[in-house]
Design a protein around this motif. Sequence first.
Motif, PDB file in Angstrom:
ATOM      1  N   CYS A  46      33.946  34.375 -18.278  1.00 15.78           N
ATOM      2  CA  CYS A  46      32.669  34.153 -18.969  1.00 15.78           C
ATOM      3  C   CYS A  46      32.884  34.328 -20.274  1.00 15.78           C
ATOM      4  O   CYS A  46      33.607  35.125 -20.771  1.00 15.78           O
ATOM      5  CB  CYS A  46      31.779  35.098 -18.336  1.00 15.78           C
ATOM      6  SG  CYS A  46      31.311  34.856 -16.529  1.00 15.78           S
ATOM      7  N   THR A  59      29.141  41.937 -22.592  1.00 14.26           N
ATOM      8  CA  THR A  59      28.288  41.384 -21.833  1.00 14.26           C
ATOM      9  C   THR A  59      28.506  39.930 -21.501  1.00 14.26           C
ATOM     10  O   THR A  59      28.692  39.141 -22.549  1.00 14.26           O
ATOM     11  CB  THR A  59      26.822  41.549 -22.644  1.00 14.26           C
ATOM     12  OG1 THR A  59      26.467  42.984 -22.908  1.00 14.26           O
ATOM     13  CG2 THR A  59      25.743  40.791 -21.756  1.00 14.26           C
ATOM     14  N   ALA A  61      28.151  35.764 -20.043  1.00 18.29           N
ATOM     15  CA  ALA A  61      27.423  34.848 -20.225  1.00 18.29           C
ATOM     16  C   ALA A  61      27.064  34.956 -18.578  1.00 18.29           C
ATOM     17  O   ALA A  61      27.964  35.207 -17.835  1.00 18.29           O
ATOM     18  CB  ALA A  61      27.949  33.380 -20.365  1.00 18.29           C
ATOM     19  N   SER A  62      26.017  34.276 -17.878  1.00 17.51           N
ATOM     20  CA  SER A  62      25.606  34.221 -16.541  1.00 17.51           C
ATOM     21  C   SER A  62      26.193  33.128 -16.017  1.00 17.51           C
ATOM     22  O   SER A  62      26.268  33.135 -14.651  1.00 17.51           O
ATOM     23  CB  SER A  62      23.913  34.155 -16.668  1.00 17.51           C
ATOM     24  OG  SER A  62      23.396  32.839 -17.253  1.00 17.51           O
ATOM     25  N   ARG A  91      27.342  31.199 -10.991  1.00 21.39           N
ATOM     26  CA  ARG A  91      26.246  31.989 -11.807  1.00 21.39           C
ATOM     27  C   ARG A  91      26.567  33.412 -11.278  1.00 21.39           C
ATOM     28  O   ARG A  91      26.664  33.696  -9.962  1.00 21.39           O
ATOM     29  CB  ARG A  91      24.990  31.332 -11.275  1.00 21.39           C
ATOM     30  CG  ARG A  91      23.596  32.032 -11.999  1.00 21.39           C
ATOM     31  CD  ARG A  91      22.328  31.499 -11.769  1.00 21.39           C
ATOM     32  NE  ARG A  91      22.468  29.798 -11.948  1.00 21.39           N
ATOM     33  CZ  ARG A  91      22.222  29.374 -13.167  1.00 21.39           C
ATOM     34  NH1 ARG A  91      22.172  30.172 -14.166  1.00 21.39           N
ATOM     35  NH2 ARG A  91      22.405  28.305 -13.444  1.00 21.39           N
ATOM     36  N   VAL A  92      26.230  34.139 -12.345  1.00 23.14           N
ATOM     37  CA  VAL A  92      26.280  35.481 -11.875  1.00 23.14           C
ATOM     38  C   VAL A  92      25.055  36.107 -11.639  1.00 23.14           C
ATOM     39  O   VAL A  92      23.998  35.887 -12.201  1.00 23.14           O
ATOM     40  CB  VAL A  92      26.767  36.493 -13.293  1.00 23.14           C
ATOM     41  CG1 VAL A  92      26.601  37.946 -13.050  1.00 23.14           C
ATOM     42  CG2 VAL A  92      28.037  36.049 -13.779  1.00 23.14           C
ATOM     43  N   LEU A  93      25.016  36.863 -10.631  1.00 22.78           N
ATOM     44  CA  LEU A  93      23.750  37.199  -9.739  1.00 22.78           C
ATOM     45  C   LEU A  93      23.451  38.908 -10.266  1.00 22.78           C
ATOM     46  O   LEU A  93      22.286  39.122 -10.449  1.00 22.78           O
ATOM     47  CB  LEU A  93      23.614  37.099  -8.504  1.00 22.78           C
ATOM     48  CG  LEU A  93      23.905  35.711  -7.790  1.00 22.78           C
ATOM     49  CD1 LEU A  93      23.905  35.756  -6.436  1.00 22.78           C
ATOM     50  CD2 LEU A  93      22.938  34.851  -8.334  1.00 22.78           C
ATOM     51  N   HIS A  94      24.623  39.455 -10.195  1.00 19.81           N
ATOM     52  CA  HIS A  94      24.655  40.946 -10.330  1.00 19.81           C
ATOM     53  C   HIS A  94      25.799  41.373 -10.787  1.00 19.81           C
ATOM     54  O   HIS A  94      26.897  40.772 -10.463  1.00 19.81           O
ATOM     55  CB  HIS A  94      24.009  41.904  -9.180  1.00 19.81           C
ATOM     56  CG  HIS A  94      23.997  43.125  -9.300  1.00 19.81           C
ATOM     57  ND1 HIS A  94      23.267  43.894  -9.899  1.00 19.81           N
ATOM     58  CD2 HIS A  94      25.107  44.015  -8.772  1.00 19.81           C
ATOM     59  CE1 HIS A  94      23.358  45.112  -9.879  1.00 19.81           C
ATOM     60  NE2 HIS A  94      24.601  45.196  -9.049  1.00 19.81           N
ATOM     61  N   THR A  95      25.953  42.207 -11.784  1.00 17.59           N
ATOM     62  CA  THR A  95      27.251  42.822 -12.188  1.00 17.59           C
ATOM     63  C   THR A  95      27.193  44.521 -11.951  1.00 17.59           C
ATOM     64  O   THR A  95      26.288  45.019 -11.985  1.00 17.59           O
ATOM     65  CB  THR A  95      27.781  42.648 -13.673  1.00 17.59           C
ATOM     66  OG1 THR A  95      26.529  43.141 -14.650  1.00 17.59           O
ATOM     67  CG2 THR A  95      27.870  40.898 -13.787  1.00 17.59           C
ATOM     68  N   ALA A 105      31.338  41.021 -10.328  1.00 16.47           N
ATOM     69  CA  ALA A 105      30.148  40.397 -10.313  1.00 16.47           C
ATOM     70  C   ALA A 105      30.004  39.794  -8.827  1.00 16.47           C
ATOM     71  O   ALA A 105      30.925  39.430  -8.175  1.00 16.47           O
ATOM     72  CB  ALA A 105      29.802  39.272 -11.133  1.00 16.47           C
ATOM     73  N   VAL A 107      28.448  36.583  -7.188  1.00 16.24           N
ATOM     74  CA  VAL A 107      28.279  35.375  -7.710  1.00 16.24           C
ATOM     75  C   VAL A 107      27.719  34.394  -6.835  1.00 16.24           C
ATOM     76  O   VAL A 107      28.082  34.433  -5.783  1.00 16.24           O
ATOM     77  CB  VAL A 107      29.554  34.819  -8.711  1.00 16.24           C
ATOM     78  CG1 VAL A 107      30.194  35.622  -9.733  1.00 16.24           C
ATOM     79  CG2 VAL A 107      30.567  34.526  -7.587  1.00 16.24           C
ATOM     80  N   GLN A 178      26.704  24.740 -18.229  1.00  9.96           N
ATOM     81  CA  GLN A 178      25.478  25.256 -17.556  1.00  9.96           C
ATOM     82  C   GLN A 178      25.053  23.926 -16.878  1.00  9.96           C
ATOM     83  O   GLN A 178      24.264  23.960 -16.043  1.00  9.96           O
ATOM     84  CB  GLN A 178      24.688  25.956 -18.323  1.00  9.96           C
ATOM     85  CG  GLN A 178      25.132  27.366 -18.691  1.00  9.96           C
ATOM     86  CD  GLN A 178      24.694  27.989 -19.502  1.00  9.96           C
ATOM     87  OE1 GLN A 178      24.985  29.288 -19.947  1.00  9.96           O
ATOM     88  NE2 GLN A 178      23.211  27.646 -20.120  1.00  9.96           N
TER      89      GLN A 178
END
Length: 194
Positions: A46, A59, A61-62, A91-95, A105, A107, A178
């Motif tokens: 990412c 941090t 990117a999603s 797509r990252v949902l939660h880390t 993550a 994903v 994206q």
Amino acid sequence: MSALLPLFPLHTVLVPGGTLVLRVFETRYLDMVRECGRNGSGFGVCLILAGQEAGLPATPASVGTEARIEDFGSTEAGLLTLRVRGGRRFRVLHTEVRPNGLIEADVHWFDADPDDELRPEHALLGSVLQQVVEKVAEKVGGEYDQVPPSRFDEAAWVGWRLAELLPLSHPQRQMLLQDEDPHARLDRLLAMMP
């Protein structure tokens, strides 16, 4: 469908089918590479939105791309090197950050791009890519030496190769990554042309 994926945030964007050469020296990433080798799995790359590649967790990117290890070696200084190829987008949902500092993550995988042909309004991009690939093949050869002509008619392949090979900024590549529609991606690439 979602999955757990270790992340390797970088100051670059990996696109599907693209390659990166990485130097791995931090314990968290050496552990990750061992896990990937044992499990036959990949890891996520990412773009870093805030922070650095080394040290405290950055941090990410999603939206990122799964990296699959194709080859490995070492530098003269003994650092592990990896050549990875981009696979599926996610797509990252939660880390969560593991105790060793590795970001993991949850994903969601994007659907694969459809096998659409280039539309007439994007034909110029196929020609531009042919010229770029010829120059790259002259300089470095390798996988771009023998590209079948039919590939230059594939909307998704043309878009990803241009995203990989053109001198774009990281935010521009991230926007292309994206885009869920290969034709929208090609529209965006046309708008980026001088």
